[in-house]
Design an enzyme around this catalytic site. Sequence first.
Site, PDB file in Angstrom:
ATOM      1  N   ARG A   1      -3.537 -10.681   3.868  1.00 25.24           N
ATOM      2  CA  ARG A   1      -3.737 -10.676   2.419  1.00 25.24           C
ATOM      3  C   ARG A   1      -2.522 -10.001   1.783  1.00 25.24           C
ATOM      4  O   ARG A   1      -2.327  -8.788   1.935  1.00 25.24           O
ATOM      5  CB  ARG A   1      -5.033  -9.926   2.077  1.00 25.24           C
ATOM      6  CG  ARG A   1      -5.387  -9.934   0.605  1.00 25.24           C
ATOM      7  CD  ARG A   1      -6.681  -9.162   0.359  1.00 25.24           C
ATOM      8  NE  ARG A   1      -7.079  -9.198  -1.040  1.00 25.24           N
ATOM      9  CZ  ARG A   1      -6.624  -8.363  -1.975  1.00 25.24           C
ATOM     10  NH1 ARG A   1      -5.754  -7.405  -1.650  1.00 25.24           N
ATOM     11  NH2 ARG A   1      -7.034  -8.476  -3.225  1.00 25.24           N
TER      12      ARG A   1
ATOM     13  N   LYS B   1       0.824  -1.202   0.000  1.00 23.21           N
ATOM     14  CA  LYS B   1       0.000   0.000   0.000  1.00 23.21           C
ATOM     15  C   LYS B   1       0.865   1.262   0.000  1.00 23.21           C
ATOM     16  O   LYS B   1       2.012   1.263   0.444  1.00 23.21           O
ATOM     17  CB  LYS B   1      -0.935  -0.001   1.216  1.00 23.21           C
ATOM     18  CG  LYS B   1      -1.984  -1.125   1.191  1.00 23.21           C
ATOM     19  CD  LYS B   1      -3.077  -0.852   0.180  1.00 23.21           C
ATOM     20  CE  LYS B   1      -4.072  -2.007   0.047  1.00 23.21           C
ATOM     21  NZ  LYS B   1      -4.939  -2.155   1.209  1.00 23.21           N
TER      22      LYS B   1
END
Length: 279
Positions: free
Chosen positions: A254, A220
Amino acid sequence: MQREWKLAHGRSLTLGDRALIMGVLNVTPDSFSDGGLHYSLDQALAGARAMMAGGASIIDVGGESTRPGATRVEPAVEQSRVLPVIEALVKETDVIISVDTYREETARLAVAAGAHIVNDVWGVQREPAIADLAAETGAGLVIMHTGRERERDPDVIVDQFAFLNRSLEIAKLAGVSRDQIVLDPGFGFAKDTAENIALMDRFAELSAFGYPFLVGTSRKRFLGATSGGEAEQRDVATSASSAILRLAGADIFRVHDVAMNRSALSLADAVLNARRQRS
């Protein structure tokens, strides 16, 4: 504490003693870090096999990018991407399969094709019928927090409780059982760097929900802001964040680079085991 996560097709996963990894399999041309890598069926299957070999317990198949600014695709396009992959994985493996979608129609077709989990980035608030589907089929349901397209509380934890409690009420009214549900705090979804770091710092406060948690920090933007590097260079920072969040109580991770995160999480699990033995 061990818990059984009940899934579709009579499957389940044991959560608690060992961190579980969900491998990211984006069957898209435009996902933010791996768009195009798994776009063909052969590429997708090869990617899934590599993730399984690296230690993934779940493969999360997605057919629409959820990165900021991504173009939405028609349901038929999403389905044409994910359904052949799910069908092939069911035929060739016994891996647990998750479908990454907020559309009830896609989720229903995916579960019928053999998927065990529905991973909804809108927390069953965009299409609440996903909760009905989970209740009907027994599918595992990942309910994710998002800050997109709404007013948010400036306190990241207060906002988690406000949004996720609403989602949980939708699931409860639909008849979804507690042991089907996993929550996700939605790292990166309409959260700036400071908010993401605050959410990591205060993550343990989310244990008050009483549900298991999945986290998705992988590659991210906030990791790049703190450690440097473009998306594909953020796997070391991802694995560090995974270890931090495992020690704070997260259960499922994840990620894109399964092997690197498996290594980091094995160390975090060893620390947790030492804590349990000491107590």
